[in-house]
Enzyme design. Structure first.
Site, PDB file in Angstrom:
ATOM      1  CB  THR A  18      37.510  89.333  49.293  1.00  0.00           C
ATOM      2  OG1 THR A  18      36.210  89.112  49.966  1.00  0.00           O
ATOM      3  CG2 THR A  18      37.285  89.187  47.728  1.00  0.00           C
ATOM      4  CB  THR A  45      34.737  63.348  58.003  1.00  0.00           C
ATOM      5  OG1 THR A  45      34.512  64.605  58.697  1.00  0.00           O
ATOM      6  CG2 THR A  45      36.081  62.885  58.627  1.00  0.00           C
TER       7      THR A  45
END
Lengths: 404, 404
Positions: free
Chosen positions: B404, B187
């Site tokens: 970004t 996980t």
């Protein structure tokens, strides 16, 4: 091969119509369609593999198990699925249509698309059937294409002309796609007609072979619908010698069929719910076709890759991630990835690691409407293509409250 | 069992810290964390099954194959995955930390999370390590929990007190989740500490048995990350007789571990990228556990079901659709579905078909923040639970331009 007009009515002897009968409240949207062949046609169909199957599929499967059909009726706005009286309603639709057209009820292909689990009333359909017959026309393909649309934003139709044994044949199709699109051994609703003469057996063979590389390689949202169906009717009116075995004629037919199906696949993917971009993932250099397909489809299905494409973000790590969890046996250190569109091509990953690239150029490429994700595995000669679309705000909006 | 404060520092002998070292531009966000045990601890870990594996996983696997570890270092902002020098960097992180703490490099667990495919500079990490050591504190769990967050919006930590052979033991954990969450045999990043004495072998057994019902039953977006890892350190400082076999003590430990992991699973699902709701799918009446799990996870993963939950739309047909394509062998005509939340419970489907229900009441139930989707299969006694979240505009926004 020449692309021609006419959709499902391009082939000789086929007419079609689409009308508003009242299943939908919006009176400006056609909600039921008919495709009719003058002559009984050989017929083949493939269906969803979802264990929850729409009642119309059960009825259609029974009707065309003899390999013949003459008409297709399809409503939108209600899937007639998970309803206690679903089979009864689908049979009633066939019977009423057969009576109206003077054909046999078991030559009717019946299909439904829309909300699951809401009872479908026969009244509007019974009222619509005479209207459908009255509207039948050789110009009717576009109306029929509209009548089967749900959240689709564009009509999907195409036809091509090809030659079998010196005879000009035509094949055309219409489709609806949009959401709950992740076909498995069958697909969305696609109705294809041809005037080529081809035996029921070879038609079934052509269809099941084709869909493995076409509709089964499309995904909009990973949800395999309960009502997927692709049907082809071939009425033989082109006058070619019936195709009864593999060979040159069968190859010509397969090629024409594939032109129609690939075109519709691309249209369905590009018009996925909320989509702003068509994504095409080409995988090459795979050890075998199964690997190539598994990888291509995993990339097309990745929510993260789809969202990155929406944002025109060259986040190739998500492509690698999707390849890695696809279940395909690949050597990660040999993977290459490039992005390509009308604005150019850019390599972003080589041998499983990033390469320096211009983010500006990548952005320019990814701002186009059709994006190719090129994956090379450097392990063999096999290749595959899968089609999908980006994940957008509008997909969420459309599906946040679809029923109201 | 009592829930207590302290997270990963609740257990005796553990301290932790989290600082900003400069991997992220945002100076207000901690981007590197340390968890330290005074004594060498037995250690167990499970890792992603993605073929594309983060370099830190390879290094960690090597370090704890002897069953022991003493410190965990984890940075966010960069996954150190698909980088040519990834292993080298992960090893360097271990060595620098070991030198700073005066421990063995192969007693270091190293982990990274963030963007895939961007080289990770060692400089900010080298500068951060002394800061991490200086900041080590028994109050440091929250800082460590923050240092491993990416798009997570809340810190995820918990601790509980339990008794083994009359000795009070503690176990606590921190986690990060958010996106690329669809663990398979492992996980997201989860770090658990306990002062219980338990052999490395029994610790590994406890962990691998637990995750099958906890982290492997969580999905945010169907994308299995390249960097998933769950690690448990047990330093034995509670003074209980070491757990070396199954029995009452092992059961007590398993129960405490499960309390920690289920809590973190729910937090990870509820804080999925863009999520506004926690979805819990309980499947009961299954013929076997595998069927129950397959069905529960398919429902939780369905984009259409997730979008409907976002819109508080009781579109149960999508739940049936997801059950139907799950691959589980179920009798559709016996399926029942209800929705439940703090506002009540409503049955929407019985015997595979819709029942009359109040749309108003359903809306009220689905407008809550925690929704249970109850599925009954009427085929046996097995059951399973899966956790997920709704699909929202913000998931798309977050992932449309993550880098970004």
């Amino acid at each position: 091969m020449k692309i021609i007009n006419g959709g499902v009515c391009a082939a000789k002897g086929f007419t079609a119509s689409g009308v508003h009968c009242g299943i939908r409240k919006n009176r400006t949207k056609r909600d039921i369609s008919l495709i009719y062949s003058e002559k009984v046609a050989t017929a083949a169909a493939v269906y969803t593999t979802n264990l929850v199957k729409g009642a119309p599929l059960t009825v259609t499967r029974e009707h065309i198990k003899n390999g013949y059909a003459q008409a297709i009726i399809c409503n939108s706005g209600n899937a007639n699925t998970c309803n206690a009286n679903g089979i009864e309603i689908a049979e009633k639709m066939s019977e009423l249509l057969a009576l109206e057209l003077g054909i046999k009820a078991d030559d009717v292909v019946v299909a439904s698309t829309g909300v699951i689990g809401q009872p479908l009333n026969i009244e509007p359909i019974a009222a619509g059937i005479p209207m459908l017959r009255a509207a039948l026309s050789s110009d009717g393909s576009a109306d029929a294409a509209e009548g089967i649309m749900t959240t689709d934003t564009v009509k999907k139709e195409i036809a091509v002309e090809f030659t079998v044994g010196g005879k000009v044949c035509k094949i055309g199709g219409i489709a609806k796609g949009s959401g709950m699109i992740h076909p498995n051994m069958a697909t969305m609703l696609v109705f294809i007609t041809t005037d080529a003469a081809i035996s029921a057996e070879m038609l079934a063979k052509a269809l099941s072979s084709d869909i493995a590389d076409t509709f089964n390689m499309v995904s909009v949202d990973g949800d395999t619908s309960t009502n997927d169906m692709v049907t082809v009717l071939a009425n033989g009116m082109a006058g070619n010698a019936e195709i009864v075995a593999e060979g040159e004629d069968f190859s010509a037919f397969m090629k024409a069929l594939n032109t129609v199906t690939v075109y519709l696949c691309r249209m369905i993917a590009a018009d996925g719910e909320g989509a702003t971009k068509l994504l095409e993932c080409h995988v090459s250099g795979a050890a075998d076709t199964k690997t190539a397909k598994t990888v291509a489809k995993s990339v097309i299905c990745s929510s993260l890759t789809k969202a990155a494409m929406f944002g025109a973000d060259a986040n190739w790590g998500r492509v690698l991630c999707a390849i890695g969890y696809s279940g395909a046996d690949v050597d990660v250190s040999r993977i290459g990835v490039s992005f390509k569109s009308a604005a150019g091509e850019i390599e972003v990953c080589r041998n499983g690691a990033g390469v320096d690239f211009s983010e500006e150029k990548a952005k320019e490429i990814l701002l186009e409407k059709e994006i190719e994700i090129l994956v090379t595995l450097d392990a063999g000669e096999a290749s595959a293509t899968a089609w999908g679309c980006d994940l957008t705000y509008d997909y969420v909006k459309i599906n946040g409250d679809y029923r109201t």
